[in-house]
Design a protein around this motif. Structure first.
Motif, mmCIF file in Angstrom:
data_model
loop_
_atom_site.group_PDB
_atom_site.id
_atom_site.type_symbol
_atom_site.label_atom_id
_atom_site.label_comp_id
_atom_site.label_asym_id
_atom_site.label_seq_id
_atom_site.Cartn_x
_atom_site.Cartn_y
_atom_site.Cartn_z
ATOM 1 N N GLU A 1 0.810 -1.216 0.000
ATOM 2 C CA GLU A 1 0.000 0.000 0.000
ATOM 3 C C GLU A 1 0.844 1.268 0.000
ATOM 4 N N GLY A 2 2.165 1.121 0.097
ATOM 5 C CA GLY A 2 3.032 2.291 0.067
ATOM 6 C C GLY A 2 3.339 2.882 1.430
ATOM 7 N N ILE A 3 3.091 2.160 2.501
ATOM 8 C CA ILE A 3 3.361 2.652 3.854
ATOM 9 C C ILE A 3 4.862 2.558 4.127
ATOM 10 N N ALA A 4 5.402 3.568 4.743
ATOM 11 C CA ALA A 4 6.836 3.633 5.015
ATOM 12 C C ALA A 4 7.234 2.535 6.000
ATOM 13 N N PRO A 5 8.425 1.949 5.807
ATOM 14 C CA PRO A 5 8.859 0.900 6.744
ATOM 15 C C PRO A 5 9.011 1.385 8.174
ATOM 16 N N ASP A 6 9.319 2.695 8.378
ATOM 17 C CA ASP A 6 9.475 3.197 9.742
ATOM 18 C C ASP A 6 8.159 3.122 10.509
ATOM 19 N N HIS A 7 7.054 3.401 9.840
ATOM 20 C CA HIS A 7 5.752 3.292 10.501
ATOM 21 C C HIS A 7 5.447 1.835 10.844
ATOM 22 N N ILE A 8 5.819 0.931 9.958
ATOM 23 C CA ILE A 8 5.570 -0.487 10.235
ATOM 24 C C ILE A 8 6.447 -0.957 11.395
ATOM 25 N N ARG A 9 7.693 -0.460 11.455
ATOM 26 C CA ARG A 9 8.556 -0.816 12.580
ATOM 27 C C ARG A 9 7.956 -0.332 13.891
ATOM 28 N N ALA A 10 7.419 0.900 13.871
ATOM 29 C CA ALA A 10 6.799 1.427 15.088
ATOM 30 C C ALA A 10 5.582 0.598 15.491
ATOM 31 N N GLY A 11 4.793 0.171 14.495
ATOM 32 C CA GLY A 11 3.648 -0.671 14.813
ATOM 33 C C GLY A 11 4.059 -2.023 15.365
ATOM 34 N N LEU A 12 5.124 -2.613 14.801
ATOM 35 C CA LEU A 12 5.612 -3.889 15.320
ATOM 36 C C LEU A 12 6.167 -3.737 16.733
ATOM 37 N N LYS A 13 6.821 -2.611 16.995
ATOM 38 C CA LYS A 13 7.336 -2.377 18.343
ATOM 39 C C LYS A 13 6.196 -2.270 19.336
ATOM 40 N N ARG A 14 5.161 -1.533 18.964
ATOM 41 C CA ARG A 14 3.995 -1.405 19.843
ATOM 42 C C ARG A 14 3.286 -2.745 19.996
ATOM 43 N N PHE A 15 3.236 -3.531 18.936
ATOM 44 C CA PHE A 15 2.627 -4.853 19.016
ATOM 45 C C PHE A 15 3.402 -5.765 19.964
ATOM 46 N N GLY A 16 4.733 -5.649 19.972
ATOM 47 C CA GLY A 16 5.525 -6.434 20.905
ATOM 48 C C GLY A 16 5.292 -6.046 22.351
ATOM 49 N N GLU A 17 4.841 -4.796 22.575
ATOM 50 C CA GLU A 17 4.596 -4.359 23.949
ATOM 51 C C GLU A 17 3.247 -4.824 24.471
ATOM 52 N N ILE A 18 2.216 -4.732 23.633
ATOM 53 C CA ILE A 18 0.860 -5.066 24.104
ATOM 54 C C ILE A 18 0.433 -6.463 23.701
ATOM 55 N N GLN A 19 1.111 -7.075 22.708
ATOM 56 C CA GLN A 19 0.779 -8.416 22.209
ATOM 57 C C GLN A 19 -0.660 -8.439 21.679
ATOM 58 N N GLY A 20 -1.251 -9.612 21.609
ATOM 59 C CA GLY A 20 -2.592 -9.758 21.073
ATOM 60 C C GLY A 20 -2.564 -10.481 19.739
ATOM 61 N N HIS A 21 -3.679 -10.414 19.006
ATOM 62 C CA HIS A 21 -3.778 -11.083 17.718
ATOM 63 C C HIS A 21 -3.031 -10.285 16.657
ATOM 64 N N PRO A 22 -2.373 -10.943 15.703
ATOM 65 C CA PRO A 22 -1.635 -10.195 14.671
ATOM 66 C C PRO A 22 -2.494 -9.269 13.833
ATOM 67 N N SER A 23 -3.808 -9.501 13.793
ATOM 68 C CA SER A 23 -4.671 -8.621 12.995
ATOM 69 C C SER A 23 -4.734 -7.206 13.565
ATOM 70 N N ARG A 24 -4.200 -6.974 14.770
ATOM 71 C CA ARG A 24 -4.196 -5.636 15.354
ATOM 72 C C ARG A 24 -3.081 -4.762 14.774
ATOM 73 N N LEU A 25 -2.163 -5.368 14.034
ATOM 74 C CA LEU A 25 -1.010 -4.615 13.535
ATOM 75 C C LEU A 25 -1.407 -3.441 12.649
ATOM 76 N N PRO A 26 -2.363 -3.547 11.699
ATOM 77 C CA PRO A 26 -2.697 -2.363 10.881
ATOM 78 C C PRO A 26 -3.152 -1.169 11.707
ATOM 79 N N SER A 27 -3.939 -1.406 12.774
ATOM 80 C CA SER A 27 -4.371 -0.278 13.605
ATOM 81 C C SER A 27 -3.205 0.342 14.361
ATOM 82 N N LEU A 28 -2.239 -0.475 14.778
ATOM 83 C CA LEU A 28 -1.070 0.070 15.460
ATOM 84 C C LEU A 28 -0.194 0.871 14.505
ATOM 85 N N VAL A 29 -0.088 0.416 13.258
ATOM 86 C CA VAL A 29 0.656 1.186 12.253
ATOM 87 C C VAL A 29 -0.050 2.503 11.967
#
Length: 339
Positions: free
Chosen positions: A271-299
């Motif tokens: 979709e053209g999203i910058a890798p830095d935003h995805i890294r930030a979303g993955l970092k936040r996902f590692g902190e709160i955990q949960g289902h992987p489908s939450r990653l787009p909202s964190l990004v």
């Protein structure tokens, strides 16, 4: 057309349903009401989202596609290509859990893997057709065609006939014998309009001169406002981003979680999203955990940290909000100038 179906109590203790997210279970139950009497339905996330999630704007077709992929991985549905080349799905174990009184004939193709002997809608019988590419002729020929020659070998045009004076014929016509067989020029003579043209055709070639870049030209389909999003960095792949996340974990996550995150990250990069935003979303996902489908909202939280509401061009944040009128406590002081 929607139908009334039954949901068994065993659904809530089914181990396969426990492998998917809650929204995927709701999508699975909603498919009961939309599938035909044989458990078949169109495999189109946009259509399914429109009939199952019409009042949930936050659950888009992208989320429904993720639900369908989870249901497929869990073995609850089967996605297949029909004999007409279109995508369909059917609910596995439909006939064991749904008792249909006087079922109607299905208009959809049957799944050749699970229901090979069942009636196919387009075939009107057991489906035996295979998907073949359409017989579209190529736009250009590499080799010359043998059926028609490139040029027509026509005889030279006849010499101009001299004018006839009086009742006397030209010498060439007087001396030649009569009849078409005597004149070889009339043998295999072509009709008018079949002569070749020496000048080239003015039609431009169909080949594209400029190089074609992979991916969609429209990076944000469906949005009427420019986003300013550019193509992602080609040097960063989904495997690299997921690998960084796995390296930051204390223990290696399960394979299903890594695979699910990889599919979502690949879709976000497309979709053209910058890798830095995805890294930030993955970092936040590692902190709160949960289902992987939450990653787009964190990004999205990383991309739009201060977004509030649905502001659009023309929105005036400096205009004060409307204040409801109330009766003043001291009417004389409030309306002193008007009294």
């Amino acid at each position: 057309m929607a139908r009334i179906r039954t949901v068994k109590p065993d659904l809530f203790t089914n181990e396969k349903c426990a492998e998917v997210s809650v929204t995927a279970v709701l999508t699975f139950v909603g498919l009961f009401t939309q599938a035909d009497d044989h458990g078949r339905h169109r495999d189109n996330a946009a259509i399914i989202a429109g009939v199952l999630w019409p009042l949930r704007a936050e659950h888009t077709a992208v989320h429904v596609e993720d639900d369908l992929q989870q249901l497929t991985d869990a073995g609850l549905i089967c996605r297949y290509t029909g004999c007409n080349g279109k995508r369909y799905l059917h609910i596995v174990g439909w006939f064991e859990h749904q008792k249909i009184d006087k079922p109607s004939q299905s208009r959809f193709p049957a799944c050749t893997d699970h229901h090979a002997v069942d009636r196919c809608g387009p075939c009107q019988r057991a489906c035996t057709k295979t998907v073949e590419p359409p017989p579209t002729p190529p736009r250009s020929f590499v080799e010359p065609s043998e059926s028609l020659p490139r040029t027509l070998d026509l005889p030279a045009p006849p010499a101009p006939t001299p004018a006839v004076t009086g009742n006397r014929l030209p010498v060439a016509q007087r001396d030649s014998p009569a009849g078409p067989a005597a004149n070889p020029r009339h043998v295999n003579q072509k009709a008018a309009g079949q002569n070749t043209f020496g000048e080239p055709s003015p039609t431009a070639p169909r080949t594209v001169r400029e190089p074609s870049a992979p991916g969609s030209r429209i990076l944000d389909p469906g949005s009427s406002f420019p986003t300013g999003r550019t193509a992602p960095d080609a040097s960063v792949s989904a495997g690299d981003l997921v690998g960084e996340y796995v390296a930051s974990c204390q223990e290696r996550p399960p394979g299903d979680v890594i695979g699910h995150l990889g599919r979502i990250v690949k879709k976000l990069l497309g979709e053209g999203i910058a890798p830095d935003h995805i890294r930030a979303g993955l970092k936040r996902f590692g902190e709160i955990q949960g289902h992987p489908s939450r990653l787009p909202s964190l990004v999205n939280d990383s991309m739009n940290p201060g977004a509030a509401g649905l502001a659009r061009p023309g929105f005036r944040p400096n205009v004060p909000a409307h204040t409801a009128w109330t009766n003043p406590v001291d009417a004389a002081a409030a309306y002193a100038e008007e009294l």
